[in-house]
Design an enzyme around this catalytic site. Structure first.
Site, PDB file in Angstrom:
ATOM      1  N   CYS A   1     102.998  18.456  11.104  1.00 48.36           N
ATOM      2  CA  CYS A   1     102.114  18.270   9.933  1.00 48.36           C
ATOM      3  C   CYS A   1     101.809  17.177   9.218  1.00 48.36           C
ATOM      4  CB  CYS A   1     102.322  19.438   8.717  1.00 48.36           C
ATOM      5  SG  CYS A   1     101.852  21.143   9.222  1.00 48.36           S
TER       6      CYS A   1
ATOM      7  N   GLU B   1     108.145  20.999  22.192  1.00 50.15           N
ATOM      8  CA  GLU B   1     107.247  20.820  21.077  1.00 50.15           C
ATOM      9  C   GLU B   1     106.018  21.487  21.902  1.00 50.15           C
ATOM     10  OE1 GLU B   1     103.993  20.182  18.728  1.00 50.15           O
ATOM     11  OE2 GLU B   1     106.119  19.801  18.368  1.00 50.15           O
TER      12      GLU B   1
ATOM     13  N   SER C   1     101.654  14.639  11.388  1.00 51.51           N
ATOM     14  CA  SER C   1     100.623  14.009  11.977  1.00 51.51           C
ATOM     15  C   SER C   1      99.168  14.454  11.697  1.00 51.51           C
ATOM     16  CB  SER C   1     101.057  14.270  13.651  1.00 51.51           C
ATOM     17  OG  SER C   1     102.051  13.413  13.915  1.00 51.51           O
ATOM     18  N   HIS C   2      99.125  15.305  10.711  1.00 51.70           N
ATOM     19  CA  HIS C   2      97.891  16.004  10.626  1.00 51.70           C
ATOM     20  C   HIS C   2      97.555  15.906   9.000  1.00 51.70           C
ATOM     21  CE1 HIS C   2      95.844  19.941  11.763  1.00 51.70           C
ATOM     22  NE2 HIS C   2      95.951  19.295  13.164  1.00 51.70           N
ATOM     23  N   ASN C   3      98.552  15.762   8.197  1.00 49.69           N
ATOM     24  CA  ASN C   3      98.025  15.794   6.776  1.00 49.69           C
ATOM     25  C   ASN C   3      97.571  14.310   6.298  1.00 49.69           C
ATOM     26  OD1 ASN C   3     100.304  14.204   6.424  1.00 49.69           O
ATOM     27  ND2 ASN C   3     101.554  15.933   5.755  1.00 49.69           N
TER      28      ASN C   3
ATOM     29  N   HIS D   1     100.741  24.139   1.876  1.00 53.21           N
ATOM     30  CA  HIS D   1     102.452  23.805   1.633  1.00 53.21           C
ATOM     31  C   HIS D   1     103.219  25.163   1.902  1.00 53.21           C
ATOM     32  CE1 HIS D   1     101.068  20.213  -0.940  1.00 53.21           C
ATOM     33  NE2 HIS D   1     100.984  19.914   0.446  1.00 53.21           N
TER      34      HIS D   1
ATOM     35  N   ASN E   1     103.802  17.680  -3.414  1.00 59.94           N
ATOM     36  CA  ASN E   1     103.696  17.915  -2.141  1.00 59.94           C
ATOM     37  C   ASN E   1     104.880  17.667  -1.362  1.00 59.94           C
ATOM     38  OD1 ASN E   1     101.294  16.731  -3.422  1.00 59.94           O
ATOM     39  ND2 ASN E   1     100.443  16.791  -1.530  1.00 59.94           N
TER      40      ASN E   1
END
Length: 562
Positions: free
Chosen positions: A130, A78, A132-134, A496, A540
């Site tokens: 994403c 990661e 953890s981000h979106n 996306h 989504n």
């Protein structure tokens, strides 16, 4: 032998700083302690059964499922830190502050002749990717989306096969909790239904997955993966990895570790046996080996980038950059798809406090009922904050309080490309979405229709009583030509990107993967992320990515045990 990769000065105005370095590298270990793994260096054990490149949305699922067998060793590479204990990530309401932060790879686009060339594509640099981000809007895919994949050659990825995997997902997903539904969003839902004659949907996922979809459109509160009690994310990492990270000795993590090349077997030059990585403050270069497979889960930008840097991709393009071609796959990086959106904004009297992530409700419309396709072809988010990144650039005001509608194109006809800027792994890839370049102007016409419908909704009570003057584009923009010009110049993305390493049949020369997510022409190498989609889902795509990862993990285990 693996292609030789040189780290030289970056090109195209991009930094040579390792994009995976934390803001304060000197405190990386203290700030982001490794969980059953390491930060900043490769431990003595550097060979595993499976290597998962990317601990994002799909990588979290793959790692969790493969490590269920205690006799199978799995390592996750990661590029960012762990999200364990990282409150700014775990608090869903803080999502907008992660955009452009040190946890964002922040990719630019190349010049877009008919679109907005200033768009920065946010990609998460943290465990969970994403998810953890979106905003964690979590839609099940339409049956027609998946069945179209099978029709395009992705055998075994039809709705009948894939849809049941949605019931296996571990995320805590439900419509926005009643306590979190504010007056503005509730009024908007009511006005959308009145103005456009669409039904109010209580549970979008129930309608899409079990009750025939949305043939008449629909409006309602989004399904979101979160814990209403504390507003914490139920991301892929939280759901799949947090419960097991300190319990499974066969699952290891390499945080702040950047994969920049694949390693091939000297005796079998198409067999992948490991990954070249850079880690730590000094950019220590190491090789981590895989006894069975390398599974690339780096996303629709970085998965094709890693393949191409390693000599897998369009031969002529790679050779022009000085990269030796190992496997000629012309489809790598092609077929890039996205959900473009535009924006219309009104001044509001106040900003509601009750909200999950400032965009809690959505609208789906079928603008052409004569089309036999039952899926909606226009979608809206409503933002209860000033969303002015792209309007201010053109001189529009940023009001203290605002409500924005963002019409987007669920099935854009634009087809773009991800390519390498150079052979330097530190150069960000070149992203050409070819926004609004479709031959029939379908995409721009959808946005024009969206702006018109948004104005109709804005005139309808009770929502009309909560807004004041139209800020952007403003009442002077009225003709289709004027709306089209405005909608394209301020357009944005719903973040996306997908379809750049697509699954396809043997007769498709642009297919990168076979039906088991194996890279064509290679051994010991798979890709599992949004890039495998033949076409982007109408909604989504996060849940669809999770479902793909669940099925891919089954396929990998079948190949292992059978």
């Amino acid at each position: 032998m693996s292609p030789t990769i040189q780290f030289t000065d970056a090109t195209h105005g991009q930094t040579v700083t390792d994009p995976n370095a934390p803001t304060d590298p000197g405190t990386a270990k203290a700030q982001y302690p490794g969980v059953n793994g390491v930060n900043g260096h490769v431990p003595p054990q550097s060979e595993f059964d499976y290597l998962v490149v990317g601990g994002g949305t799909s990588g979290s699922v793959i790692a969790a499922r493969l490590s269920e067998d205690p006799d199978i060793s799995v390592a996750v590479i990661e590029g960012g830190p762990t999200d364990v204990g990282l409150e700014r990530v775990l608090n869903l309401q803080n999502w907008i502050n992660l955009l452009g932060s040190d946890l964002d790879y922040d990719y630019p686009t190349v010049e877009q002749p008919r679109g907005n060339s200033h768009i920065r594509h946010s990609r998460a640099r943290v465990l969970g990717g994403c998810s953890s981000h979106n905003t964690l809007i979590s839609f099940r895919p339409f049956a027609e989306d998946l069945d179209s994949w099978a029709q395009l050659g992705a055998k075994g990825w039809d709705s009948h096969t894939l849809q049941p995997y949605g019931s296996r997902l571990l995320l805590q997903t439900a419509p926005v909790h009643l306590k979190d539904r504010n007056t503005t969003a509730k009024a908007w839902v009511e006005s959308c239904s009145k103005a456009l004659g669409v039904p109010v949907i209580q549970d979008f996922n129930a309608a899409i997955a079990y009750n025939g979809g949305l043939p008449n459109g629909g409006v309602g509160f989004f399904p979101v993966s979160y814990d209403p009690h504390n507003m914490r994310r139920s991301s892929a990492s939280v759901a799949y990895l947090h419960p097991i990270m300190d319990k499974r000795n066969n699952l290891k993590f390499f945080f702040e570790t950047w994969a920049y090349g694949l390693v091939f077997d000297e005796k079998d030059p198409i067999k992948v046996i490991g990954v070249k990585v850079k880690s730590g403050q000094n950019g220590e270069e190491k090789v981590i080996k895989a006894k069975k497979e390398v599974i690339v889960c780096a996303g629709a930008f970085d998965s094709p980038k890693l393949l191409m840097l390693s000599g897998i991709g369009p031969k002529s393009e790679l050779e022009q950059l000085g990269i030796k071609s190992v496997i000629d796959l012309p489809g790598v990086g092609e077929n890039l798809q996205d959900h473009p959106e535009s924006i219309i904004m009104w001044r509001a009297r106040s900003s509601p406090k009750e909200t999950v992530m400032t965009s809690d409700a959505g609208l789906f419309v079928r603008t052409d009922k004569s089309n036999p396709d039952p899926r909606p072809n226009l979608m809206f988010h409503i933002y209860q904050i000033p969303f002015t990144d792209n309007t201010e650039r053109h001189g529009y005001e940023k009001p203290e309080h605002a409500v924005c509608m963002t019409p987007n194109i669920p099935r854009s006809r634009a087809r773009g490309k991800v390519s390498l800027a150079s052979s330097n792994p530190l150069d960000k890839p070149l992203l050409n979405f070819r926004y609004f370049m479709d031959s029939e102007d379908y995409d721009s016409k959808i946005l024009v229709e969206g702006i018109k419908l948004a104005r109709k909704i804005a005139k309808t009570a009770p929502f009309s009583s909560l807004i004041e003057d139209e800020i952007a584009p403003g009442p002077n923009v009225q003709t289709d030509e004027e709306i089209d010009e405005y909608a394209r110049k301020v357009h944005h993305t719903v973040y996306h990107p997908s379809c750049t390493t697509k699954i396809g049949g043997d007769d498709d020369p642009m297919a990168v993967l076979d039906e088991r997510c194996r890279v064509r022409g290679a051994k010991g190498l798979r890709v599992v992320d949004a890039g495998v989609f033949p076409t982007l889902s109408t909604v989504n795509p996060m849940v669809t990515i999770l479902m793909v990862a669940e099925r891919a993990s089954d396929l990998i285990k079948e190949d292992l045990y059978e």
